[in-house]
Design an enzyme around this catalytic site. Structure first.
Site, mmCIF file in Angstrom:
data_model
loop_
_atom_site.group_PDB
_atom_site.id
_atom_site.type_symbol
_atom_site.label_atom_id
_atom_site.label_comp_id
_atom_site.label_asym_id
_atom_site.label_seq_id
_atom_site.Cartn_x
_atom_site.Cartn_y
_atom_site.Cartn_z
ATOM 1 N N ASP A 206 -88.121 32.937 28.074
ATOM 2 C CA ASP A 206 -86.752 33.450 28.173
ATOM 3 C C ASP A 206 -86.267 33.784 26.765
ATOM 4 O O ASP A 206 -86.482 33.012 25.821
ATOM 5 C CB ASP A 206 -85.830 32.401 28.813
ATOM 6 C CG ASP A 206 -84.452 32.959 29.103
ATOM 7 O OD1 ASP A 206 -84.284 33.633 30.126
ATOM 8 O OD2 ASP A 206 -83.531 32.722 28.288
ATOM 9 N N ILE A 207 -85.629 34.936 26.616
ATOM 10 C CA ILE A 207 -85.117 35.351 25.309
ATOM 11 C C ILE A 207 -83.824 34.596 25.017
ATOM 12 O O ILE A 207 -82.895 34.593 25.823
ATOM 13 C CB ILE A 207 -84.855 36.868 25.277
ATOM 14 C CG1 ILE A 207 -86.132 37.628 25.648
ATOM 15 C CG2 ILE A 207 -84.347 37.308 23.910
ATOM 16 C CD1 ILE A 207 -85.938 39.129 25.780
ATOM 17 N N ASN B 201 -77.367 41.640 23.901
ATOM 18 C CA ASN B 201 -77.144 42.853 24.685
ATOM 19 C C ASN B 201 -75.714 43.342 24.530
ATOM 20 O O ASN B 201 -75.454 44.539 24.370
ATOM 21 C CB ASN B 201 -77.434 42.574 26.164
ATOM 22 C CG ASN B 201 -78.549 43.435 26.711
ATOM 23 O OD1 ASN B 201 -79.115 44.250 26.011
ATOM 24 N ND2 ASN B 201 -78.854 43.267 27.973
ATOM 25 N N ASP C 11 -83.260 46.819 25.927
ATOM 26 C CA ASP C 11 -84.509 47.310 26.527
ATOM 27 C C ASP C 11 -85.626 47.376 25.489
ATOM 28 O O ASP C 11 -86.793 47.091 25.782
ATOM 29 C CB ASP C 11 -84.287 48.694 27.144
ATOM 30 C CG ASP C 11 -83.433 48.642 28.395
ATOM 31 O OD1 ASP C 11 -83.171 47.531 28.895
ATOM 32 O OD2 ASP C 11 -83.015 49.716 28.867
ATOM 33 N N GLU D 84 -84.433 38.983 31.725
ATOM 34 C CA GLU D 84 -85.078 38.863 30.419
ATOM 35 C C GLU D 84 -86.193 37.832 30.424
ATOM 36 O O GLU D 84 -86.684 37.447 29.357
ATOM 37 C CB GLU D 84 -84.039 38.508 29.343
ATOM 38 C CG GLU D 84 -83.470 37.107 29.421
ATOM 39 C CD GLU D 84 -82.258 36.992 30.327
ATOM 40 O OE1 GLU D 84 -81.493 36.029 30.158
ATOM 41 O OE2 GLU D 84 -82.076 37.863 31.196
#
Length: 348
Positions: free
Chosen positions: A213-214, A221, A230, A256
């Site tokens: 997971d980011i 974002n 993206d 994500e």
């Protein structure tokens, strides 16, 4: 994303469906099947043109009336569903028609040939000059050979067309198994791969999974825009592909979150791979393509788990998911395995 059933798609689909329904309610959009298809695809991602169109409508406070909703469906959803099916169906119909025509011609030619040869044989019984009979027979055989060559060429051409259709269907199937944004395997391909890997693992072969997971991706974002977000996901996908083996499956799990399935790898080997991925991402530099601006570094949290013979895949993934959230709760930018998860559970 705690799993609540044996289908690993359940939580993801339920989450996307919930977001779609909430947004439709906020926009005053009737929850019809076609409208739901639009907004489910919007939140599922992978179709940039649809997302850009809806974002533009929202930014300009445009109402989602029946005409707008219908245009969105016809422009972005319906063509994806029907184009390949319709084209392939038409081409197959044409090929079957041609094959039927060839076979009908072949049967008729064969009948004519047999009749002609029978007539030559009858003439032989009547005392006709043998040389003339041989000439007639050679002529009929030559005509038969010419017809056979023509038919063979026609069948060969249609066989080539069939190969093109088969290739088109194969590519269509591949697209159906690939996430559009990242180029990684999608959930459908992931589920199929996991089922096959589970069968082997139940015979004693190790099987491990790492779930990524980011960190703070929503904030990133919101700060830099979906386009840059993206770009980050594509970077993640590239690093993931580079760091796992040829026998492994990197996939987009949802939003994500990315995942990699490592058949033949035990917990230690999978943890080493996860750590290589974490370091590579932390050391990556991201530049905004439109301005050349160097953006802040991103980090990722990773959970790692090893399959336990006989368990449900949903339980396997859920354990990895819990390890991931322990990593995020422990400060992020780290790899946490199910061993640490067990320790945390024992301490609580």
């Amino acid at each position: 994303m705690d799993a609540c059933c044996d289908d690993p798609d359940y939580d993801y689909a339920a989450s996307i469906a919930g977001r779609a329904m909430r947004s439709m309610a906020e926009q005053g959009i009737p929850p019809t099947p076609t409208n739901f298809a639009i907004w489910f695809q919007y939140f599922a991602g992978g179709q940039d043109d649809l997302r850009n169109a809806i974002d533009l409508l929202i930014d300009h406070n445009r109402p989602f009336d029946s005409k707008t909703n219908q245009n969105l469906f016809e422009t972005y959803i319906a063509p994806k569903v029907s184009a390949v099916v319709t084209s392939t169906s038409e081409r197959l119909h044409g090929l079957m028609g041609a094959a039927k025509e060839f076979l009908t011609t072949a049967i008729a030619d064969n009948h004519s040939q047999m009749q002609a040869i029978s007539e030559v044989a009858d003439q032989g019984k009547s005392g006709v000059d043998p040389k003339a009979l041989v000439a007639q027979l050679m002529n009929e055989l030559a005509r038969a050979a010419t017809r056979a060559t023509r038919l063979e060429a026609g069948f060969a051409e249609k066989a080539r067309e069939l190969d093109v259709i088969r290739d088109s269907l194969s590519k269509s199937e591949e697209r159906a198994r690939t996430d559009t944004l990242t180029g990684l395997a999608n959930r459908r391909a992931l589920d199929e791969f996991l089922r096959k890997a589970q069968a082997t693992a139940d015979w004693g072969e190790p099987l491990s999974v790492l779930l990524i997971d980011i960190d703070h991706f929503k904030t990133f974002n919101d700060s830099f825009g979906h386009g840059v977000g993206d770009q980050v996901l594509r970077l993640m996908a590239r690093v993931l592909r580079e760091k796992v083996g040829a026998q492994d499956l990197p996939a987009r799990y949802g939003g994500e979150e990315l995942i990699a399935v490592l058949p033949g790898a035990d917990l230690a080997a999978c943890t080493e791979t996860a750590e290589r991925i974490r370091r590579a991402i932390a050391e990556s530099k991201i530049t905004r393509r439109s301005t050349g601006e160097v953006l802040p570094n991103i980090t990722i949290s990773i959970g790692v788990a090893q399959y336990r013979s006989g368990e449900a895949i949903a339980d396997f993934i859920e354990r990895c998911d819990r390890a991931l959230y322990l990593a995020k709760g422990g400060g992020r930018n780290r790899v946490v395995t199910e061993i640490e998860l067990d320790r945390a559970d024992a301490a609580s």
